[in-house]
Design a protein around this motif. Structure first.
Motif, mmCIF file in Angstrom:
data_model
loop_
_atom_site.group_PDB
_atom_site.id
_atom_site.type_symbol
_atom_site.label_atom_id
_atom_site.label_comp_id
_atom_site.label_asym_id
_atom_site.label_seq_id
_atom_site.Cartn_x
_atom_site.Cartn_y
_atom_site.Cartn_z
ATOM 1 N N GLN A 123 57.005 34.116 47.816
ATOM 2 C CA GLN A 123 55.760 33.707 48.622
ATOM 3 C C GLN A 123 55.305 34.812 49.609
ATOM 4 N N ARG A 124 55.703 36.127 49.451
ATOM 5 C CA ARG A 124 55.279 37.154 50.119
ATOM 6 C C ARG A 124 54.151 37.907 49.412
ATOM 7 N N LEU A 184 59.164 36.889 57.330
ATOM 8 C CA LEU A 184 59.792 35.714 56.909
ATOM 9 C C LEU A 184 59.436 34.307 57.589
ATOM 10 N N ALA A 185 58.872 34.501 58.912
ATOM 11 C CA ALA A 185 58.200 33.457 59.629
ATOM 12 C C ALA A 185 56.857 33.213 58.898
ATOM 13 N N ARG A 205 54.121 29.648 55.070
ATOM 14 C CA ARG A 205 53.505 29.171 53.645
ATOM 15 C C ARG A 205 54.083 28.201 52.804
ATOM 16 N N ARG A 206 55.537 28.113 53.074
ATOM 17 C CA ARG A 206 56.420 27.205 52.033
ATOM 18 C C ARG A 206 56.001 25.820 52.482
ATOM 19 N N GLU A 207 55.940 25.614 53.988
ATOM 20 C CA GLU A 207 55.590 24.411 54.698
ATOM 21 C C GLU A 207 54.137 23.869 54.347
ATOM 22 N N ARG A 208 53.216 24.747 54.400
ATOM 23 C CA ARG A 208 51.643 24.439 54.084
ATOM 24 C C ARG A 208 51.741 23.938 52.609
ATOM 25 N N ALA A 248 58.710 23.934 50.830
ATOM 26 C CA ALA A 248 60.080 24.095 51.858
ATOM 27 C C ALA A 248 61.213 23.056 51.121
ATOM 28 N N GLY A 249 62.316 23.624 51.185
ATOM 29 C CA GLY A 249 63.508 22.938 50.538
ATOM 30 C C GLY A 249 63.596 22.854 48.975
ATOM 31 N N ARG A 250 62.425 23.269 48.317
ATOM 32 C CA ARG A 250 62.641 22.812 46.768
ATOM 33 C C ARG A 250 62.966 24.257 46.234
ATOM 34 N N ALA A 251 63.827 24.000 45.318
ATOM 35 C CA ALA A 251 64.188 24.923 44.316
ATOM 36 C C ALA A 251 62.967 25.821 43.690
ATOM 37 N N VAL A 252 63.306 27.044 43.443
ATOM 38 C CA VAL A 252 62.263 27.657 42.509
ATOM 39 C C VAL A 252 62.417 27.290 40.973
#
Length: 54
Positions: free
Chosen positions: A12-13, A33-34, A39-42, A46-50
């Protein structure tokens, strides 16, 4: 890279964040990283495996 977001689908970068990572400061890395965490939260990732593709 996702055509919809412009982010790497794995980390997600952005391209800019990826290219400057190896030569940036620890403070800048923490900022990146913040931004990734936000981005992952939105996106609900978040917390999901790739997922990997064969």
């Amino acid at each position: 890279m996702s055509p919809d977001t412009g982010w790497c689908e794995g980390c997600q970068r952005t391209i800019d964040e990826i290219t400057r990572w190896s030569r940036t400061t620890d403070d800048d890395r923490r900022d990146i990283l913040a931004a990734v965490a936000e981005r992952r939260e939105r996106s609900g990732a978040a917390g999901r495996a790739v997922e990997t593709r064969a």
